[in-house]
Enzyme design. Sequence first.
Site, short mmCIF file in Angstrom:
data_model
loop_
_atom_site.label_atom_id
_atom_site.label_comp_id
_atom_site.label_asym_id
_atom_site.label_seq_id
_atom_site.Cartn_x
_atom_site.Cartn_y
_atom_site.Cartn_z
N GLY A 1 55.12 76.40 62.17
CA GLY A 1 54.92 77.57 61.33
C GLY A 1 55.86 78.71 61.67
O GLY A 1 56.37 79.41 60.78
N CYS A 2 56.11 78.91 62.96
CA CYS A 2 57.00 79.98 63.39
C CYS A 2 58.45 79.68 63.01
O CYS A 2 59.22 80.58 62.65
CB CYS A 2 56.88 80.19 64.90
SG CYS A 2 55.24 80.73 65.43
N GLN A 3 58.83 78.42 63.08
CA GLN A 3 60.18 78.04 62.65
C GLN A 3 60.35 78.27 61.16
O GLN A 3 61.40 78.74 60.71
CB GLN A 3 60.43 76.57 62.99
CG GLN A 3 60.61 76.30 64.47
CD GLN A 3 60.93 74.84 64.75
OE1 GLN A 3 60.86 73.99 63.87
NE2 GLN A 3 61.27 74.55 66.00
#
Length: 535
Positions: free
Chosen positions: A95-97
């Site tokens: 999700g952060c990527q």
Amino acid sequence: KKSIRQAMAQGIEKMEEMTQQKWQHSYFLINITSSLFVRSKSLVIGDYVTRNRKWFASYPATGCSAFCGSDITPSAFLGQKHVVMFFYFADRTAGCQMEAKYFRDYYTYFTQEGAEVIGVSLDGEERHMAHADSQHLPYPLISDRPGGLNAIFGGPNVLARSTYVIASSGELVSKYTTLMVPGALSDPYSHVTNALAKVQELSGPAPSATKAIYTGSDVELCNEVCDLTDGGHITFIQQSENANTVDLWDYLPSHGGASRPSIADLGTHELKSSKVVSLFAVTPSMLLERYAQRKSLRGKTERVVRPGAHDAPNPNDKVAIVFTFPTIADKTGNSSRELSASSSGSSIALSKAKSGKRIESYVVLGRHMLRTFEGYECQEVGQGNCMLAFPTAAQALKWCVAVQAKLTEQNKYPKRDRGKRDDDSLICNVKMGIAFGKPAYGKPHSRTGRQDYFGPVVNLAARIAKEAKPGQVLLDSEGVSESGDSIVFTREDEEVIPLARRGAGETRIALTRLGMFQFKGFRNAREVLQATALG
């Protein structure tokens, strides 16, 4: 004793080094611990970050070339730029990527509004560097620490992702937080859109410019196509009957990520203005579900010159897939070689130009007859090596037999160019394979925009075509017998089985059992039939 002491000392040093490396890279444990125990009072909208001395501290940033190897002091942007600061859990989480990619794809829009984007997490500098390099991030990433920059906004939170917009005056003007849970509640894309909307609000309306009025045939054409375009779609016009996405790609952004453009070929149409144009739908890859609506332009224009991706057989239904591989041979049959994309040339003593001319003659013939049998050309890889799709197996079989009959006639009575000597020894034969079934899935081709199909039925058709001899039409009996269309044959032990039903004026077709074939990639052997025209 001396050797023992040295060995013990070396062992202790090694253990200390391993322990140090272990804790140095245990970002996950650090993030979890900080989220649970390092908490502080969070800012509210209208507060000024300048009241916290941590805003004036320097933090290592190794996220992009502009800041690589140096520190970032957030206070340096005061009076210069707005700051969009998004806090995330770790570089290596999916999700952060995705969030980092979204900010990358929209980075230009932020800079146009006088804002700088900064990503913040507790990851180390080396990991930030690797993450920024692999994702081609144009903005810096700050390597924060527990109780550092994150403390201004309440400390790290492992359960949520947060984005803050700080005006150039130092005022916190936007605070957007979502829980890190699967689904829409954690949508990273919403962080980008919310931050961009606030930055655009800070910048105010764009300065008024001198109004320009354009007139002419191109403006009228654009208006006409705009009326054909559904909401949420972008249509690109190519004023040519010969569709070519190579030119189109030159105009589109070349970056990857969620906003990477995707193309769907809408076909070639004659408009009410009598202009013949090729149309393409262009949309960011994150909105590809809009293609699933399969909205054809058939009926909206004066005439469909060439069908588009949404006119092709529906990949959610059963589809007949056909592969064709043309070959060149001399009339004696002593020399024949398949012309593929990887072929270095014909083995017969004739020029490659003449071989290509005969192949092109077959391609023109095949495309001309596609519409009669409601066929669709998915792709051509190498001259004449085509993948086709038909709504039913009957239509696919009839097209193949009709094309083979025409080719046989052309090979027997070649057309001579006026004033030029034609070499009668050169003939073109085509290997054809048919399989019928439901594809695993289908979508427009990423480069050409043509409808493409994937799955075992596609692989089977290709392998059957490779098994065929020049001039042969082979098909999978299992798929055809289950098609439910006009191809009906018995399971008697006859070698040749005429079709049970045929339309008036159509060529009679016989199916000959060739036996069971074991194809690579398929566990069970398949019965293969050969189709030939009778009479």
